[in-house]
Structure formats: structure tokens, C-alpha cells
Design a protein around this motif. Structure first.
Motif, PDB file in Angstrom:
ATOM      1  N   ARG A  36       0.675  -7.954  -3.855  1.00 46.84           N
ATOM      2  CA  ARG A  36      -0.030  -8.328  -2.625  1.00 46.84           C
ATOM      3  C   ARG A  36      -1.488  -8.685  -2.874  1.00 46.84           C
ATOM      4  N   THR A  37      -2.173  -7.930  -3.743  1.00 49.76           N
ATOM      5  CA  THR A  37      -3.598  -8.156  -3.982  1.00 49.76           C
ATOM      6  C   THR A  37      -3.801  -9.176  -5.104  1.00 49.76           C
ATOM      7  N   GLU A 255       2.149 -11.604  -0.979  1.00 47.16           N
ATOM      8  CA  GLU A 255       2.525 -10.475  -0.130  1.00 47.16           C
ATOM      9  C   GLU A 255       3.955 -10.631   0.376  1.00 47.16           C
ATOM     10  N   ASP A 288       5.360   2.081  -1.312  1.00 41.43           N
ATOM     11  CA  ASP A 288       5.664   3.350  -0.655  1.00 41.43           C
ATOM     12  C   ASP A 288       6.949   3.265   0.161  1.00 41.43           C
ATOM     13  N   GLN A 291       6.823   1.446   3.763  1.00 36.36           N
ATOM     14  CA  GLN A 291       6.864  -0.020   3.721  1.00 36.36           C
ATOM     15  C   GLN A 291       8.240  -0.526   3.312  1.00 36.36           C
ATOM     16  N   GLU A 460      -7.116   4.265   1.434  1.00 34.33           N
ATOM     17  CA  GLU A 460      -5.973   3.654   2.114  1.00 34.33           C
ATOM     18  C   GLU A 460      -6.186   2.158   2.326  1.00 34.33           C
ATOM     19  N   ARG A 461      -7.414   1.767   2.657  1.00 33.34           N
ATOM     20  CA  ARG A 461      -7.695   0.342   2.852  1.00 33.34           C
ATOM     21  C   ARG A 461      -7.602  -0.424   1.539  1.00 33.34           C
ATOM     22  N   HIS A 462      -8.016   0.217   0.459  1.00 27.16           N
ATOM     23  CA  HIS A 462      -7.998  -0.450  -0.838  1.00 27.16           C
ATOM     24  C   HIS A 462      -6.583  -0.603  -1.368  1.00 27.16           C
ATOM     25  N   ILE A 464      -2.821   0.022   0.192  1.00 24.84           N
ATOM     26  CA  ILE A 464      -2.071   0.435   1.378  1.00 24.84           C
ATOM     27  C   ILE A 464      -0.909   1.360   1.033  1.00 24.84           C
ATOM     28  N   ASN A 465      -0.499   1.365  -0.240  1.00 23.21           N
ATOM     29  CA  ASN A 465       0.501   2.333  -0.704  1.00 23.21           C
ATOM     30  C   ASN A 465       0.049   3.768  -0.470  1.00 23.21           C
ATOM     31  N   ARG A 467      -1.054   5.804   1.653  1.00 22.95           N
ATOM     32  CA  ARG A 467      -1.184   6.112   3.073  1.00 22.95           C
ATOM     33  C   ARG A 467      -1.887   7.451   3.266  1.00 22.95           C
TER      34      ARG A 467
END
Length: 530
Positions: A36-37, A255, A288, A291, A460-462, A464-465, A467
Motif C-alpha cells: 500500500r505504501t 493498495e 491484519d 482488514q 497507527e497512522r503510519h 494501518i496494520n 491498529r
């Protein structure tokens, strides 16, 4: 929109996904890894300072334990890709407010001499269990972590067949708190052990029964923390290079929106921009469980019991597990100079330094406060100055500082957003606490070049896994460990959909830089695909 076809499509490019991709590519499969990133590596990433060029920081991964001796490291021949691990010999240190300090050295003989200055009895006991637990670690701990999990009843019956297995089962009935009190008489050494137990994110508070196994882990692995030269990113760069060399393709900034399911089988994935990556053999999710199951698969493809189980899957403090941290990141002119260096100069060369806890009760009080949602005022921190060992991480003669502090994700009566209001004030408190033991770090001095906080919501923002800021991607509590991770119905790296597999920290044995979920998942996938 262009479509692609591969043998295997892997969602996420954390280190476990890349370990798995390496095995699949080496076996001859055409592999795609979708991230995603813009960066591969997940939690094993190294990032430039946002304030000063030349400094780099680790947001999630600083201490890599025993990596060059793990099976996937040699199987994937990672030393061919420029990866070099540094093994600081003064592995752990604990300065005390009275000017003394404890040292855990790579050489247990030196550790023994350090403990002797506190208690000769404890020193003898440490040396004895270091060797006893090393055998137990090889035969039990290592085998458990680097094998697909089996049901708890089967595991217990298997362990009962050997002397070392029976000994492990017996000590594991106890709590970590009970274990350290049985083994040691010195309060500082007890606190040191419990801090190391907790900072690894093991289970709830150390007084909970069936946490004795972690004392084995802390003894065996407690002096094996290492670091890649150039930062954690070097590990994932080496893994990525290995995958590419064997024909795999990495797709950053890609993503995933959903897993494509046809006739009850995972057939590929579709990205949020409409591209399709079809999989002839299998799809693997390393992200995670929430997701994977609720977003990418969707409830319509799942049994109601699995949906309910995933919705009840616990992260971090909500599961009363301590994989949630507040961090201080800084650049400095000088490395920390501890007052305790007058007692033992080795403390200034410690890789992992535990500051602020001097009794087991202080550790317990802090952890209890975290569960209640209160950032502690009696601060205890895990500290590191990586540039002592790897000067490539800062401009010549300068240093990088890191301090991690247990913290709640959501602050009592205010929620996670409260961190934005208090983070800079709390950062000053953390630095001031460190300076009580290393006065040259005093906030009002001239040593600190810059500093910035990282809160649990930032984590969490950095990623997202992670949580609720949980670096384990799921609380390490008994109902989510081993065969139960993430759920008993989807244990063993297999989803309840044909040709859909799981890996990553949300599977056995959990988070940290171990590569075990990727290694174990590779065994399962390759066996199934023949």
C-alpha cells in the motif's frame, strides 16, 4: 486498466511477507508482492529525520534478535545482498538512581560478574539458568515459534514425552512475577527482568499465570539484540533484492481493495485503482486480520462464527497487552553519559538501556495505569543510542536517540485524540526522566539538536496494520496465541477459502522481527502446492 497474472499474489510487503515471497520465488513460482505504501518493509523501516538531514530514525523496529542465526536468513542467502548485522556486546544495561548499574553482556560470564556486585547468589543462579534455559529454548521455544502451530492439547501431550518438555510445562504454570521472585533476591534484577518481559509485549501484566515461559525467552534471547548496519530498512532491502533476483515483482504504492473470489477459490486481488492481479496458484494476505477478513474478503464469504471472532479480535491495550508505545526521537551532539558509568563504564556502551524502573512494583504500577488509560508520571523507558554502534545513521560525530515508553492508545475520559494536545509536554517529561540518569541529556542543555514525539495514534497512522498502535498486530494474550492466532478456526496460516493463505504478525507466533510467520507460512503453502 492493465491486468496482471502471477502464480502467487501477496498482500503487504512487511518482512514476513518478503520472507514468504523469497521462498516461493526460489521454488520457481512467479510472485507479486503488493504494498500500500511507497516503501517495502512495514515495521522494519528506517526514515530520514523530518528536521535535520543526515539523521535517520526507526519508528517501529530497533532491536533484532539473533537474526543471522535464523533458518530463513541462511536459506535465502541474505548475506549476498549487502546485509550486515552488528552485535553490540554490552547488550542491555540498567542504570540506577543510586549510581550503580546492571549489565547483560553477550558473554554470560561478564553478566555474572555484573550481577555479583548486587548478589552472588543471583549471579550463580543466572549463570545456571542461562545454560539450562538455552537448551530449553532450542528444544521448545525455537521449535514452537518456527513450526506451524498445533492444538494446545496435542502440544502438551508432545511436551510431556520429554524431560525438558515437562520442565517447561511446569515452570510455565507460574507467572513471570513469581518466576523472578523465585529465581532472584535482588529487587533491581527482578525489575530488570520484568521490564524486559513487558517491553517485548508479552501478555498482560506479569502477575498473570502461565507467563513463566517469557522468563525463559528473556534469559535465552535477552543478550542477543542486534541491528542491521544502515538501519532496519537494510533487512527488507536485502529481502526485496532476493525476491527480485528470483523473478518476483514488487509493486509499491499499490493498495488492495478486495480479494477476488471465484467459485469458492481465491483467484486474485483488485486494487483500489481498478487493476487486477490474478493468481494461478494462491493469494496470501500478510496484513491484519480485520482488514483481511472484513474488508478484503467480506462477510458474505465467511461463516458467521469467523466474522464474530474477527470482530472480537483484540489489539493492544484493549486486549490488556503491552505492544503500544510512546516514543521520543532525537538527534544529539553527544551520546548519553550515565552517572552510573562511574560504577561501571560499560553502561555507556549498552545497546538497550532500561531507565526508570528499580523495583517490580514500579513496573506493575505503570502497566496497571496504562490499562486504565493513564500516561504514567512515574516514567520508565527503553532507551537506545544506535549511532554508538552504527555511525551511518547520523552526520559525523552526531548521534540518534530513541526512547520508548509504555502508553495507552486511548487516554482515559478523552480518547486517542488527546495525544495531540499533550504529546509535546509528555515528550519533555520523557527526556527529563532520561536526563535524571544521563545528565548530559538535560532538556535545557545544548546537547539535544532536535526532538519529536511519536504517539500510539501516530503509529497507527503510519502503519494501518498496527491498529490501536499495537506493534504486535493483535494482543499477545492466551486466547490469541499459538494455535489460537488469529482464531482457532483459521489457524495454521490457512483462510477458510481455497488457495487463500495468511502470514504476518497477526499469525503465529506474533509480532517482532522474527520472520517466523513468513517462514512457517512458506512451509504450509509450498506443501499444499506440491
Amino acid at each position: 486498466m492493465k491486468n496482471f497474472e502471477f502464480d502467487s499474489v501477496i498482500i503487504g510487503a512487511g518482512h514476513n511477507a518478503l520472507v514468504l515471497a523469497g521462498y516461493l520465488a526460489k521454488s520457481g513460482l512467479k510472485v507479486a508482492v503488493l504494498e500500500r505504501t511507497a516503501f517495502i518493509g512495514g515495521g522494519a523501516g528506517t526514515f530520514p529525520s523530518p528536521f535535520h538531514p543526515g539523521f535517520v530514525h526507526e519508528y517501529h523496529s530497533q532491536f533484532h534478535r539473533n537474526i543471522p542465526n535464523l533458518p530463513w536468513y541462511s536459506d535465502l542467502e541474505l548475506d549476498q545482498y549487502g546485509l550486515e548485522y552488528i552485535y553490540p556486546q554490552v547488550n542491555n544495561g540498567m542504570p540506577l538512581s543510586d549510581g550503580r548499574c546492571l549489565i547483560v553482556h553477550a558473554d554470560p560470564n561478564i553478566t555474572k560478574k555484573s550481577i555479583e556486585r548486587f548478589s552472588k547468589k543471583d549471579a550463580e543462579n543466572y549463570f545456571k539458568i542461562y545454560h539450562e534455559y538455552a537448551d530449553m529454548g532450542r528444544k521448545i521455544w525455537f521449535v514452537r515459534d518456527y513450526s506451524p502451530p498445533i492444538p494446545p492439547d496435542e502440544e502438551q501431550e508432545l511436551m510431556k514425552k520429554s524431560k525438558v518438555g515437562r520442565e517447561f510445562l511446569e515452570l510455565n504454570k507460574k507467572s513471570a512475577y513469581e518466576m523472578v521472585h523465585e529465581l532472584f533476591e535482588d529487587e533491581a534484577l527482578r525489575a530488570f527482568y520484568l521490564f524486559l518481559f513487558s517491553v517485548r509485549g508479552y501478555l498482560p501484566v506479569p502477575t498473570v499465570k502461565n507467563t513463566g515461559f517469557a522468563i525463559v525467552a528473556m534469559t535465552v534471547m535477552g543478550n542477543k539484540a542486534m541491528m542491521p548496519r544502515g538501519g532496519a530498512r537494510q533487512l527488507t532491502h536485502a529481502l526485496g533484492s532476493m525476491v527480485i533476483r528470483h523473478g518476483g515483482v514488487l509493486f509499491p504504492a499499490t493498495e488492495v481493495g478486495e480479494i477476488i473470489i471465484k467459485n469458492g477459490r481465491a483467484a486474485g486481488v483488485e486494487t483500489t485503482d481498478g487493476r487486477k492481479f490474478m493468481a494461478k496458484q494462491c493469494v496470501v494476505s500478510s496484513v491484519d486480520p480485520t482488514q483481511t477478513f472484513l474488508k478484503f474478503i467480506g462477510e458474505k464469504h465467511l461463516d458467521s462464527a469467523i466474522v464474530e471472532g474477527i470482530k472480537n479480535y483484540k489489539y493492544g491495550i484493549s486486549g490488556k497487552s503491552f505492544g503500544v508505545l510512546f516514543a521520543l526521537h532525537a538527534g544529539s551532539h553527544e551520546a548519553p553519559n550515565y552517572t552510573a558509568s562511574k560504577w561501571d563504564p560499560m553502561i555507556n556502551q549498552a545497546f538497550n538501556t532500561c531507565v526508570g524502573y528499580e523495583s517490580p512494583e514500579e513496573v506493575l504500577a505503570h502497566l496497571t495505569g496504562v490499562i486504565e488509560g493513564t500516561p504514567t508520571e512515574n516514567i520508565g523507558i527503553q532507551c537506545c543510542c544506535p549511532t554508538l554502534f552504527d555511525p551511518t545513521r547520523a552526520p559525523k560525530g552526531k548521534h540518534v536517540l530513541l526512547a520508548w515508553q509504555f502508553a495507552p492508545y486511548s487516554i482515559k475520559d478523552a480518547g486517542p485524540e488527546e495525544w495531540e494536545k499533550i504529546k509535546h509536554e509528555y515528550l519533555e517529561k520523557v527526556l527529563a526522566r532520561w536526563a535524571e540518569y544521563a545528565p548530559n541529556l538535560a532538556p535545557k542543555g545544548n546537547n539535544i539538536i532536535y526532538k519529536f514525539p511519536e504517539t500510539p495514534p501516530d503509529t497507527e497512522r503510519h502503519l494501518i496494520n498496527m491498529r490501536e498502535g499495537d506493534f504486535h498486530v493483535g494482543a499477545l494474550i492466551p486466547e490469541q496465541l499459538g494455535f489460537n492466532r488469529p482464531l482457532p478456526q483459521i489457524s495454521g496460516y490457512k483462510a477458510p477459502i481455497d488457495r487463500l493463505y495468511l502470514t504476518g504478525a497477526g499469525t503465529h507466533p506474533g509480532g517482532n522481527i522474527t520472520g517466523a510467520p513468513g517462514y512457517n507460512a512458506a512451509q504450509v503453502v509450498i506443501r499444499d502446492l506440491g
